[in-house]
Design a protein around this motif. Structure first.
Motif, mmCIF file in Angstrom:
data_model
loop_
_atom_site.group_PDB
_atom_site.id
_atom_site.type_symbol
_atom_site.label_atom_id
_atom_site.label_comp_id
_atom_site.label_asym_id
_atom_site.label_seq_id
_atom_site.Cartn_x
_atom_site.Cartn_y
_atom_site.Cartn_z
ATOM 1 N N VAL A 120 6.464 2.296 10.157
ATOM 2 C CA VAL A 120 5.870 2.636 8.867
ATOM 3 C C VAL A 120 5.999 1.437 7.945
ATOM 4 C CG1 VAL A 120 5.905 4.216 6.902
ATOM 5 C CG2 VAL A 120 6.544 5.050 9.179
ATOM 6 N N TYR A 121 4.875 0.995 7.385
ATOM 7 C CA TYR A 121 4.859 -0.109 6.424
ATOM 8 C C TYR A 121 4.623 0.479 5.037
ATOM 9 C CZ TYR A 121 4.301 -2.892 10.661
ATOM 10 O OH TYR A 121 4.477 -3.455 11.893
ATOM 11 N N HIS A 122 5.531 0.150 4.124
ATOM 12 C CA HIS A 122 5.479 0.690 2.761
ATOM 13 C C HIS A 122 5.012 -0.394 1.804
ATOM 14 C CE1 HIS A 122 7.833 2.334 -0.953
ATOM 15 N NE2 HIS A 122 6.533 2.593 -1.035
ATOM 16 N N SER A 123 3.979 -0.075 1.041
ATOM 17 C CA SER A 123 3.489 -0.981 0.014
ATOM 18 C C SER A 123 3.104 -0.147 -1.202
ATOM 19 C CB SER A 123 2.280 -1.779 0.532
ATOM 20 O OG SER A 123 1.879 -2.752 -0.409
ATOM 21 N N VAL A 124 2.687 -0.827 -2.277
ATOM 22 C CA VAL A 124 2.259 -0.113 -3.476
ATOM 23 C C VAL A 124 0.820 -0.481 -3.791
ATOM 24 C CG1 VAL A 124 4.562 0.111 -4.447
ATOM 25 C CG2 VAL A 124 3.199 -1.906 -4.977
ATOM 26 N N TRP A 125 0.140 0.416 -4.465
ATOM 27 C CA TRP A 125 -1.291 0.265 -4.692
ATOM 28 C C TRP A 125 -1.636 -0.997 -5.472
ATOM 29 C CZ3 TRP A 125 -4.894 2.799 -2.193
ATOM 30 C CH2 TRP A 125 -6.226 2.676 -2.616
ATOM 31 N N GLN A 126 -0.812 -1.353 -6.423
ATOM 32 C CA GLN A 126 -1.121 -2.498 -7.272
ATOM 33 C C GLN A 126 -0.971 -3.827 -6.533
ATOM 34 O OE1 GLN A 126 0.844 0.054 -8.058
ATOM 35 N NE2 GLN A 126 -0.446 1.058 -9.601
ATOM 36 N N GLN A 127 -0.172 -3.859 -5.470
ATOM 37 C CA GLN A 127 0.024 -5.078 -4.683
ATOM 38 C C GLN A 127 0.085 -4.719 -3.189
ATOM 39 O OE1 GLN A 127 3.690 -6.359 -6.737
ATOM 40 N NE2 GLN A 127 2.548 -8.173 -7.446
ATOM 41 N N PRO A 128 -1.020 -4.269 -2.636
ATOM 42 C CA PRO A 128 -0.986 -3.769 -1.254
ATOM 43 C C PRO A 128 -0.695 -4.848 -0.221
ATOM 44 C CG PRO A 128 -3.230 -3.928 -2.058
ATOM 45 C CD PRO A 128 -2.348 -4.179 -3.235
ATOM 46 N N ASP A 129 -0.970 -6.116 -0.555
ATOM 47 C CA ASP A 129 -0.735 -7.189 0.412
ATOM 48 C C ASP A 129 0.737 -7.545 0.538
ATOM 49 O OD1 ASP A 129 -0.911 -8.079 -2.243
ATOM 50 O OD2 ASP A 129 -1.296 -10.134 -1.612
ATOM 51 N N GLN A 130 1.584 -7.039 -0.350
ATOM 52 C CA GLN A 130 3.022 -7.308 -0.302
ATOM 53 C C GLN A 130 3.745 -6.085 0.271
ATOM 54 O OE1 GLN A 130 4.640 -8.833 -3.974
ATOM 55 N NE2 GLN A 130 2.802 -10.053 -4.411
ATOM 56 N N ILE A 131 4.268 -6.228 1.462
ATOM 57 C CA ILE A 131 4.972 -5.115 2.117
ATOM 58 C C ILE A 131 6.366 -4.990 1.531
ATOM 59 C CG2 ILE A 131 5.857 -4.246 4.307
ATOM 60 C CD1 ILE A 131 3.552 -5.702 5.681
#
Length: 619
Positions: free
Chosen positions: A604-615
């Motif tokens: 599972v890779y967790h990221s946030v909507w505002q910076q999806p390219d940063q895991i």
């Protein structure tokens, strides 16, 4: 009424099953061998059967099979999440990833051992995931085919088959797989059900889990292929001795003794079967009460079934019948209102159901069933919209397009195939393709008088259509280029996303995006999409795939926003580290508020909507 039968090279006898005890000492001819035929499929209505008829029908079917040459098989206190992308709102579908009550469930197969796994994580207040204790899977469960989860109740569906390609076996030698259902309450295993037969698919409503499975009866000692007279006599003797109980599929609850799943009067056969016909193909509809899973009710249809569609009120089995005049789609309607699936009616229309995602080609509306299919013609497939309505035990055709009144309301140009279908509200949308992408709009507000009210032609095609709002339709497919001879150059294809304004009769292309050299499994697997609507915007997560000459498949996650006013924009792309054991087909996403949980393989890779390219984290 036309039937599709194929006769077998079995010599003449009109003796019924109970009278076939053998031949006399001075009768060495082959005239007492059973003369039977296998009913491959029928357009007739179904009829409730009884034990003697069902026994004979299955025994004749098994005998015919062995003598043939062969056969071609959210809680209110929790924030909303994207959930599973469904065909029919309110009718849940099993998938390998589920989220409920702050727990993320991920299932799959271990790449090293081939054993199934079921992982789970608890979503903390800071959005991080904490691994939870493993759940004990039942010993017979060798492959997980999907999960359901609701209010602390986890249902695991699977079977006893490993994900390996097996050796070819003869029909009678093949062993039915066994469907396994395991239920957990608050993390504790409380129930295990094993059903004979291979799970075709499942659905879940508020009060029940519905399983549709295929089963082929077997009698101990039956030879797979009976080429000689002696072999045929042997099989006749085996089948004469077999009881109905031996032929019926069994169920086992919590490892208890096996018991029949149903009795003969819960089975249905075509009403026009002949006395010397039989079938060894069975489809079983099983209902498990969500409040009392020990209470299972099953009904069976003996015959060929291709697939099924389920609304909130009815389940429709459909099959393909090949007549001398062409193909026909046969539909059997069952009610879901009782404690078991109850047969109601049968109908047949010309053509066959064919598209990249056929599940979307049937739809129930206003007590009618609408379906798109295709009829073969000299210039290629000709597509039809059929409307069926029940009268007694028959599904009658009450409308169709094109028709005599509107002969010019054709669906697609000559040679074009259906690629995408979506029913939503009072509209239906169909995409056909050969060189351009005609998007057809249908008015189905009155299902007895459907009309084609718009057509838009753009390059490429959309294989998956998604209703964002009543006025916005979103499509995913490919953009195709053509060579000098006008033939498509498929290796130059690019993933294509299109947004259509469908507020008027004629759809308008609002925006589109191209992704060169990439493809999305969403073309064929609708569970690939995660969509979450909040604050006037729909957030969408779509897996993309591209192939590297050295590494093979590379998978990423595209993030998009579609505003209710029709503005679409790319937010970014989550690109996980390369994993040679992961594949895009099984990629899933869960969106919760601003959090992105992208599941690739067992990671599972967790990221946030505002910076999806940063895991932010990897689990």
């Amino acid at each position: 009424m036309m039937r599709t039968l194929y006769s077998l090279a079995v010599l003449v006898s009109t003796t019924i099953l109970s009278a076939c005890g053998g031949s006399s000492d001075n009768d060495n001819t082959t005239t007492d061998l059973w003369q039977v035929s296998t009913d491959k499929s029928s357009t007739a209505s179904l009829t409730q059967t009884n034990a003697p008829t069902l026994t004979q029908y299955m025994k004749f079917g098994l005998y015919a099979q062995t003598t043939s040459v062969g056969e071609e098989n959210p809680t209110p206190t929790q924030p909303a999440d994207s959930g599973t992308n469904l065909i029919t709102p309110g009718v849940d579908e099993a998938d390998r990833v589920k989220f409920s009550d702050r727990i993320l469930y991920v299932s799959g197969k271990d790449a090293d051992t081939g054993n199934p796994y079921l992982k789970r994580w608890f979503r903390e207040a800071d959005s991080g995931l904490t691994a939870m204790a493993a759940l004990p899977l039942a010993d017979p469960l060798k492959r997980i085919k999907g999960l359901y989860v609701d209010e602390g109740q986890l249902t695991v569906l699977g079977d006893d088959q490993q994900d390996y390609i097996g050796l070819l076996t003869t029909p009678a030698e093949s062993v039915n797989s066994r469907t396994v259902v395991q239920l957990f309450e608050q993390g504790n295993a409380v129930y295990q059900l094993e059903l004979d037969g291979a799970l075709l698919d499942s659905r879940r409503t508020d009060d029940a889990l519905w399983l549709v499975s295929r089963y082929r009866p077997h009698a101990a000692g039956l030879l797979g292929y009976a080429a000689t007279e002696a072999d045929k006599r042997h099989n006749m003797a085996v089948l004469q001795a077999a009881s109905l109980t031996e032929l019926l599929p069994k169920r086992r609850v919590n490892n208890a003794e096996a018991e029949p799943m149903f009795s003969a009067d819960q089975c249905y056969l075509p009403a026009d079967i002949q006395n010397n016909e039989g079938s060894s193909n069975m489809v079983v509809i099983t209902r498990l009460s969500t409040s009392a899973p020990y209470q299972t009710q099953s009904a069976c249809v003996v015959g060929e079934i291709t697939d099924f569609y389920m609304s909130a009120q009815h389940l429709y089995l459909h099959s393909l019948v090949l007549e001398q005049t062409g193909a026909q789609t046969v539909v059997h309607k069952f009610s879901l209102e009782d404690s078991a699936a109850g047969y109601q009616a049968t109908g047949a229309v010309d053509g066959q159901i064919a598209a990249s995602q056929t599940d979307f080609m049937l739809h129930e509306k206003d007590q009618t069933l609408l379906l798109f299919n295709s009829v073969s013609g000299e210039e290629g497939p000709m597509h039809r919209l059929w409307v069926l309505q029940q009268e007694g035990d028959t599904l009658n055709t009450v409308a169709q397009l094109p028709n005599q009144q509107y002969p010019n309301e054709v669906i697609g140009k000559p040679g074009e195939a259906i690629y995408g279908v979506r029913f939503t509200g009072d509209r239906a949308y169909v995409v056909t393709f050969e060189r351009t992408d005609p998007l057809y709009t249908f008015d189905i507000s009155n299902t007895l008088q459907p009309r084609v009210i718009g057509a838009l032609e753009i390059p490429g095609y959309s294989a998956y259509l998604h209703s964002v709002t009543d006025d916005l339709l979103w499509g995913l497919g490919q953009n195709i280029t053509f060579d000098e001879q006008g033939e498509p150059v498929w290796n130059s294809a690019s993933a294509k996303i299109a947004l259509f304004d469908v507020s008027a009769d004629d759809a308008v292309l609002q925006d589109d995006l191209l992704f060169s050299g990439q493809y999305s499994p969403l073309e064929y697997q609708h569970h690939s999409l995660a969509a979450l609507h909040q604050s006037g915007t729909t957030r969408m997560a779509v897996p993309l795939s591209r192939f590297d000459d050295e590494l093979g498949e590379m998978v990423s996650l595209l993030l998009l926003e579609v505003a209710d006013n029709g503005v679409m924009q790319k937010v970014g792309e989550l690109i996980p580290e390369y994993n040679q054991r992961a594949n895009s087909w099984e990629a899933r996403t869960v969106l919760i508020e601003d959090d992105i949980y992208f599941v690739l393989g067992d990671t599972v890779y967790h990221s946030v909507w505002q910076q999806p390219d940063q895991i932010a984290a990897q689990y």
